[in-house]
Scaffold this motif. Structure first.
Motif, mmCIF file in Angstrom:
data_model
loop_
_atom_site.group_PDB
_atom_site.id
_atom_site.type_symbol
_atom_site.label_atom_id
_atom_site.label_comp_id
_atom_site.label_asym_id
_atom_site.label_seq_id
_atom_site.Cartn_x
_atom_site.Cartn_y
_atom_site.Cartn_z
ATOM 1 N N THR A 43 0.893 -1.112 0.185
ATOM 2 C CA THR A 43 0.112 -0.003 -0.092
ATOM 3 C C THR A 43 0.892 1.155 0.047
ATOM 4 O O THR A 43 2.135 1.145 0.178
ATOM 5 C CB THR A 43 -0.881 -0.078 1.453
ATOM 6 N N CYS A 44 0.500 2.411 -0.239
ATOM 7 C CA CYS A 44 1.022 3.655 -0.226
ATOM 8 C C CYS A 44 1.609 3.473 1.178
ATOM 9 O O CYS A 44 2.863 4.276 1.212
ATOM 10 C CB CYS A 44 0.007 4.753 -0.530
ATOM 11 N N SER A 45 0.785 3.581 2.350
ATOM 12 C CA SER A 45 1.273 3.632 3.646
ATOM 13 C C SER A 45 2.623 2.868 3.800
ATOM 14 O O SER A 45 3.493 2.932 4.535
ATOM 15 C CB SER A 45 0.326 3.459 4.562
ATOM 16 N N GLY A 46 2.356 1.469 3.411
ATOM 17 C CA GLY A 46 3.445 0.420 3.336
ATOM 18 C C GLY A 46 4.611 0.909 2.931
ATOM 19 O O GLY A 46 5.893 0.711 3.504
ATOM 20 N N PHE A 47 4.500 1.346 1.696
ATOM 21 C CA PHE A 47 5.694 1.879 0.917
ATOM 22 C C PHE A 47 6.449 3.168 1.834
ATOM 23 O O PHE A 47 7.732 3.041 1.813
ATOM 24 C CB PHE A 47 5.273 2.416 -0.449
ATOM 25 N N VAL A 48 5.753 3.942 2.179
ATOM 26 C CA VAL A 48 6.261 5.175 2.774
ATOM 27 C C VAL A 48 7.035 4.659 4.183
ATOM 28 O O VAL A 48 8.125 4.857 4.395
ATOM 29 C CB VAL A 48 5.318 6.102 3.266
ATOM 30 N N LEU A 49 6.226 3.624 5.066
ATOM 31 C CA LEU A 49 6.989 2.938 6.065
ATOM 32 C C LEU A 49 8.131 2.250 5.795
ATOM 33 O O LEU A 49 9.246 2.443 6.623
ATOM 34 C CB LEU A 49 6.037 2.452 6.976
ATOM 35 N N ASP A 50 8.094 1.577 4.738
ATOM 36 C CA ASP A 50 9.402 0.809 4.237
ATOM 37 C C ASP A 50 10.586 1.643 4.138
ATOM 38 O O ASP A 50 11.768 1.405 4.480
ATOM 39 C CB ASP A 50 8.986 -0.188 3.368
ATOM 40 N N ARG A 51 10.325 2.890 3.434
ATOM 41 C CA ARG A 51 11.215 3.699 3.085
ATOM 42 C C ARG A 51 11.754 4.429 4.253
ATOM 43 O O ARG A 51 12.918 4.801 4.434
ATOM 44 C CB ARG A 51 10.686 4.742 2.188
ATOM 45 N N ALA A 52 10.934 4.604 5.171
ATOM 46 C CA ALA A 52 11.535 5.361 6.616
ATOM 47 C C ALA A 52 12.258 4.328 7.006
ATOM 48 O O ALA A 52 13.471 4.914 7.678
ATOM 49 C CB ALA A 52 10.241 5.425 7.467
ATOM 50 N N MET A 53 11.931 3.032 7.308
ATOM 51 C CA MET A 53 12.812 2.272 8.127
ATOM 52 C C MET A 53 14.163 2.054 7.160
ATOM 53 O O MET A 53 15.045 2.097 7.794
ATOM 54 C CB MET A 53 12.062 0.954 7.744
ATOM 55 N N GLN A 54 14.102 1.952 5.848
ATOM 56 C CA GLN A 54 15.385 1.807 5.050
ATOM 57 C C GLN A 54 16.271 3.080 5.384
ATOM 58 O O GLN A 54 17.443 2.986 5.661
ATOM 59 C CB GLN A 54 15.355 1.925 3.453
ATOM 60 N N ARG A 55 15.766 4.507 5.700
ATOM 61 C CA ARG A 55 16.683 5.544 5.902
ATOM 62 C C ARG A 55 17.162 5.469 7.236
ATOM 63 O O ARG A 55 18.030 5.935 7.433
ATOM 64 C CB ARG A 55 15.925 6.727 5.370
ATOM 65 N N LEU A 56 16.103 4.949 8.018
ATOM 66 C CA LEU A 56 16.590 4.852 9.631
ATOM 67 C C LEU A 56 17.690 3.952 9.969
ATOM 68 O O LEU A 56 18.436 4.234 10.969
ATOM 69 C CB LEU A 56 15.120 4.568 10.426
ATOM 70 N N THR A 57 17.521 2.913 9.172
ATOM 71 C CA THR A 57 18.534 1.812 9.447
ATOM 72 C C THR A 57 19.856 1.861 8.520
ATOM 73 O O THR A 57 20.792 1.313 8.740
ATOM 74 C CB THR A 57 18.002 0.406 9.198
ATOM 75 N N ASP A 58 19.849 2.948 7.658
ATOM 76 C CA ASP A 58 20.952 3.170 6.613
ATOM 77 C C ASP A 58 22.327 3.644 7.701
ATOM 78 O O ASP A 58 21.971 4.794 8.137
ATOM 79 C CB ASP A 58 20.632 4.197 5.645
ATOM 80 N N THR A 59 23.377 2.879 7.829
ATOM 81 C CA THR A 59 24.492 3.047 8.627
ATOM 82 C C THR A 59 25.083 4.200 7.888
ATOM 83 O O THR A 59 26.175 4.890 8.674
ATOM 84 C CB THR A 59 25.318 1.848 8.780
ATOM 85 N N ASP A 60 24.983 4.413 6.573
ATOM 86 C CA ASP A 60 25.868 5.732 6.138
ATOM 87 C C ASP A 60 25.033 6.972 6.423
ATOM 88 O O ASP A 60 25.663 7.986 5.836
ATOM 89 C CB ASP A 60 25.940 5.323 4.534
ATOM 90 N N ASP A 61 23.910 7.100 6.816
ATOM 91 C CA ASP A 61 23.065 8.199 6.693
ATOM 92 C C ASP A 61 23.083 8.726 8.375
ATOM 93 O O ASP A 61 22.886 8.126 9.172
ATOM 94 C CB ASP A 61 21.671 7.832 6.620
#
Length: 82
Positions: free
Chosen positions: A22-40
């Motif tokens: 879903t759109c919400s799921g996509f946004v949440l997945d993207r948030a998790m990717q950014r939060l867990t990115d060790t280079d960010d």
């Protein structure tokens, strides 16, 4: 998301229809990717994931993942080690 793409919210929903996400799921997945990115190294408040409101972002991440965005950010090294 709709504003950024200059389309209606209904058009955004339609693009996700029929897909496993879903759109919400996509946004949440993207948030998790950014939060867990060790280079960010950006602070949580600087992570733009289309929520538009930091408190709403914090509540939503906590609701779906059981952790606040700050907790996820602090744990990111542990997550990749598992």
């Amino acid at each position: 998301m709709a504003q950024a793409q200059q389309i209606s919210s209904r058009q955004v929903q339609a693009r996700f229809k029929g897909k496993s996400d879903t759109c919400s799921g996509f946004v949440l997945d993207r948030a998790m990717q950014r939060l867990t990115d060790t280079d960010d190294a950006r602070p949580v408040s600087a992570i733009d994931v289309e929520f538009g409101d930091l408190s709403y972002f914090n509540r939503t991440v906590r609701k779906y993942f059981g952790l606040t965005p700050s907790q996820v950010r602090r744990m990111r090294g542990i997550i990749y080690a598992i």
